[in-house]
Design an enzyme around this catalytic site. Structure first.
Site, PDB file in Angstrom:
ATOM      1  N   HIS A  99      29.532  24.685  49.339  1.00  0.00           N
ATOM      2  CA  HIS A  99      30.738  25.338  48.835  1.00  0.00           C
ATOM      3  C   HIS A  99      31.142  24.852  47.444  1.00  0.00           C
ATOM      4  O   HIS A  99      32.247  25.155  46.988  1.00  0.00           O
ATOM      5  CB  HIS A  99      31.914  25.159  49.800  1.00  0.00           C
ATOM      6  CG  HIS A  99      31.607  25.602  51.202  1.00  0.00           C
ATOM      7  ND1 HIS A  99      31.374  26.918  51.524  1.00  0.00           N
ATOM      8  CD2 HIS A  99      31.464  24.902  52.357  1.00  0.00           C
ATOM      9  CE1 HIS A  99      31.120  27.016  52.818  1.00  0.00           C
ATOM     10  NE2 HIS A  99      31.153  25.812  53.347  1.00  0.00           N
ATOM     11  N   ARG A 143      45.153  27.376  37.494  1.00  0.00           N
ATOM     12  CA  ARG A 143      44.760  26.499  36.386  1.00  0.00           C
ATOM     13  C   ARG A 143      43.584  27.129  35.663  1.00  0.00           C
ATOM     14  O   ARG A 143      43.073  28.175  36.071  1.00  0.00           O
ATOM     15  CB  ARG A 143      44.353  25.126  36.918  1.00  0.00           C
ATOM     16  CG  ARG A 143      43.283  25.215  38.013  1.00  0.00           C
ATOM     17  CD  ARG A 143      42.770  23.870  38.449  1.00  0.00           C
ATOM     18  NE  ARG A 143      41.982  23.917  39.657  1.00  0.00           N
ATOM     19  CZ  ARG A 143      40.692  24.262  39.736  1.00  0.00           C
ATOM     20  NH1 ARG A 143      40.058  24.628  38.630  1.00  0.00           N
ATOM     21  NH2 ARG A 143      40.052  24.258  40.881  1.00  0.00           N
ATOM     22  N   GLU A 195      38.879  31.385  59.100  1.00  0.00           N
ATOM     23  CA  GLU A 195      38.520  32.700  58.587  1.00  0.00           C
ATOM     24  C   GLU A 195      37.212  33.171  59.200  1.00  0.00           C
ATOM     25  O   GLU A 195      36.342  32.353  59.545  1.00  0.00           O
ATOM     26  CB  GLU A 195      38.336  32.662  57.058  1.00  0.00           C
ATOM     27  CG  GLU A 195      39.607  32.562  56.268  1.00  0.00           C
ATOM     28  CD  GLU A 195      39.352  32.594  54.772  1.00  0.00           C
ATOM     29  OE1 GLU A 195      40.331  32.711  54.027  1.00  0.00           O
ATOM     30  OE2 GLU A 195      38.182  32.490  54.349  1.00  0.00           O
ATOM     31  N   LYS A 233      46.923  27.983  51.218  1.00  0.00           N
ATOM     32  CA  LYS A 233      46.122  29.181  51.425  1.00  0.00           C
ATOM     33  C   LYS A 233      46.717  30.123  52.466  1.00  0.00           C
ATOM     34  O   LYS A 233      46.605  31.338  52.353  1.00  0.00           O
ATOM     35  CB  LYS A 233      44.690  28.786  51.815  1.00  0.00           C
ATOM     36  CG  LYS A 233      43.897  28.131  50.683  1.00  0.00           C
ATOM     37  CD  LYS A 233      42.495  27.818  51.142  1.00  0.00           C
ATOM     38  CE  LYS A 233      41.626  27.344  49.988  1.00  0.00           C
ATOM     39  NZ  LYS A 233      42.115  26.109  49.377  1.00  0.00           N
TER      40      LYS A 233
END
Length: 674
Positions: free
Chosen positions: A235, A297, A200, A116
């Site tokens: 999440h 994917r 973040e 990421k």
């Protein structure tokens, strides 16, 4: 077109790929572990090859075994599905090196988007807006804490190699950061073999918007519009839909164009999903939507895109992998109506969504919607893999119509004895704010208590259970065991009373027990009319009288003309279904098992099979109510067991790294004064 495809996955995605391959004339090869030997996807494939024992590391994640199975089967190609090895760049490279066609993006694209931190830097350079945060190489706890303090709380800790909500923690205050970081790193290491994280800024009113992209080997790239996956728990996505509610044409164009730029920046090929986080505090705006990550994917929620576009995305994958250009240009793609998908899981919302395992002795999935199922009646849900039973997908001309259609489908779900989240899904879909499109990723958390409260049977459900139990007694003459008491001068079975009448119908006081051990009593009035193999009763409960009609099937009955699904298990248990939830009633001589969670006796038991990843106490410690005792990992998720009251640890039978079975006593507590 490819000739023989090995599917390096399992469950519903393997069955989904097989369906498209069968239509296109492509032969399929399934691989399976010992736990999946009897699974539907194994039987449906043209060939099947055993990989090894149940643990994924010894079967589905063993690259050598997967490639050996492909060679032995004479496969010319491999589809990774999603999860497992689907986003493993080394695996993609090994497949190509073995001379097989990889149905997915190049290993270089997976590698570019797999981490990421590197992906965010790449996207920023490509002009794709990214979320403010820290993704540096310095992974010391002190540096990470300092960066979180600099950004300001709340912040989000995310595993660099993460996905599926694993290795992710929201931190609301500086004092909570260290514990959250430790837990996040453990989960990331267990799930991805990489404990690095990034930080973040946490968006307080976030919407999860993702764009389906496709690219081929001829330089073409398109999007197939967006999906909204904001309805999440921890999440993990619960309900997905397409298109995103409240998305205007200008914002859609900006976000989808950014997604295509992202795909081109990594020379992408095949199916991919570019995920964005949106600040929805002022509605969806192009300048308040930022790149999060790219999933290299096919996604679990791809059916909602298929529903609104009319395209088969697995077919697109196979054609691109075969070297063909994309089936359609951007200007040939359009949306029709609205689609929603609900993930039906084997889990118990009333006990913190703990996984529920076991044999699906009774399984009925709804009609009238698309059902992508991993299982059939008689299949077993094991503790080794994701506990998804099926995906339910509804499509309608409007969003409100799709929500209503999907809610009705969830109400029709019947699963026993394994617990499911069907009733929870129904409540989410019926919630007025959801129907109005007022959703964000905190939707479930803000309504958690109402959405997960234990449902109670209504009178109609009770009446159906009593009627079915009386019907069993009438056929099998079990009156001594079920405690039938008749208002007659002698005792007899209900069957023997059909022809006997004085001034009134005979009455039976019928007693059942629910799972909590509570006694339920109803009055049963057998009717003189018998229609073939059907049985009719009047059932009196709480001052109300209901008519009950059933037949020889022992599956279902009508209460005042309203169908209520019921069935009888071994002449001992009556199960009645209500809004997707199963209610179990036993006859008095049959003991009712209690909940295996922590009780007032101080015994803390394992609520599921799993691995102990951390022990937070020692024998002799004093603990306050709510204090963490130990942490279990099951199905790659961590579950913390806490003290139910102020206590002293009297006994401790658990150590980090140990495996435990369901129902095992791990800790014994002695109550102490606070």
């Amino acid at each position: 077109m490819l000739q023989r495809l090995l599917i390096a996955n399992r469950g519903e995605i393997a069955r989904r790929i097989i369906r498209t391959c069968r239509r296109l004339g492509v032969e399929t090869v399934a691989v399976y572990s010992d736990a999946d030997a009897g699974a539907p996807f194994v039987a449906e494939a043209d060939q099947a090859s055993r990989l090894g024992p149940a643990p994924a590391r010894e079967s589905y994640l063993d690259v050598g075994k997967v490639l050996a199975a492909a060679r032995a089967a004479g496969a010319d190609s491999l589809h990774p599905g999603y999860g497992f090895l689907s986003e493993n760049a080394a695996f993609a490279g090994a497949v190509v090196s073995a001379g097989l066609v990889w149905v997915g993006p190049p290993a270089s694209s997976i590698r570019a988007m797999g981490l990421k931190d590197a992906a965010k830097a790449l996207m920023s350079a490509a002009g794709v807006p990214v979320t403010p945060g820290y993704q540096g190489d310095d992974q010391t706890s002190g540096r990470l804490q300092a960066e979180a303090d600099r950004l300001g709380y709340p912040v989000l800790i995310k595993a660099v190699a993460g996905g599926g909500g694993k290795g992710m923690r929201k931190v609301d205050a500086a004092g909570d950061f260290a514990a959250a970081l430790a837990s996040c790193r453990r989960e990331a290491a267990a799930s991805f073999g990489d404990d690095r994280v990034l930080i973040e800024t946490y968006v307080t009113r976030p919407r999860h918007i993702e764009v389906q992209v496709f690219a081929d080997t001829h330089g073409n790239a398109v999007h197939l519009f967006e999906r909204d996956c904001s309805l999440q728990r921890r999440h993990q996505k619960v309900i997905e839909e397409a298109p995103a509610p409240g998305m205007d044409a200008a914002t859609r164009e900006a976000v989808c164009a950014a997604a295509v730029r992202a795909a081109k920046a990594v020379a992408y090929e095949g199916a991919g999903t570019v995920e964005f986080i949106a600040d929805a505090s002022e509605g969806l705006r192009a300048d308040r939507i930022w790149f999060m990550e790219m999933n290299t994917r096919l996604q679990v929620e791809h059916p909602v895109t298929e529903a609104i576009t009319g395209e088969d995305l697995v077919e697109w994958q196979l054609r691109v992998a075969s070297g063909e250009p994309l089936p359609k240009r951007q200007d040939q793609l359009s949306m029709t109506g609205h689609a929603m998908e609900a993930r039906l899981y084997a889990e118990n919302p009333a006990s913190g969504f703990l996984p529920s395992t076991g044999v699906l002795e009774h399984l009925h999935l709804p009609s009238g919607v698309r059902v992508d199922s991993a299982v059939e009646e008689g299949s077993e849900v094991t503790p080794f893999y994701d506990p998804m039973i099926a995906k339910l997908i509804a499509h309608a001309s409007t969003r409100e119509g799709a929500a209503a259609k999907l809610a009705n489908a969830c109400r029709e779900v019947e699963v026993w004895p394994v617990k499911t989240n069907a009733a929870f899904l129904t409540r989410c879909l019926d919630e007025p704010d959801f129907v109005a499109g007022r959703v964000d990723t905190g939707f479930i958390g803000a309504r958690h208590e109402a959405l997960t409260a234990e449902q109670q049977p209504v009178n109609v459900t009770y009446a159906a259970a009593f009627g079915m139990a009386a019907r069993v007694a009438a056929i099998t003459e079990l009156n001594n065991r079920v405690d039938l008491k008749f208002n007659e001068p002698w005792e007899a079975t209900p069957e023997g009373l059909y022809g006997f009448r004085l001034n009134a119908l005979p009455v039976a006081r019928f007693q059942l027990r629910n799972r909590a051990g509570e006694s339920l009593i109803g009055a049963i009035f057998p009717r003189p009319l018998r229609r073939g193999f059907s049985f009719e009763y009047d059932v009196e409960l709480n001052g109300h009288r209901f008519s009950f009609l059933t037949d020889e099937s022992r599956r279902g009955g009508a209460v005042d003309g309203q169908h209520v699904s019921t069935f009888v298990e071994n002449d001992e248990v009556v199960v009645a279904f209500q809004s997707g939830e199963a209610f179990e009633f036993t006859f008095p001589a049959i003991s009712a098992d209690g909940d295996m969670s922590a009780g007032s006796d101080g015994e803390i038991t394992s609520p599921m099979p799993g691995r102990v990843v951390a022990v937070q106490v020692a024998k002799g410690d004093r603990v306050a109510k709510g204090a963490p005792l130990l942490t279990l990992e099951a199905m790659k998720m961590e579950h913390v067991l806490t003290a139910p009251f102020d206590a002293m640890v009297a006994e401790l039978d658990a150590e980090a790294g140990g495996q435990v079975a369901e129902g095992v006593v791990l800790v014994k507590l002695d109550a102490v004064e606070p």
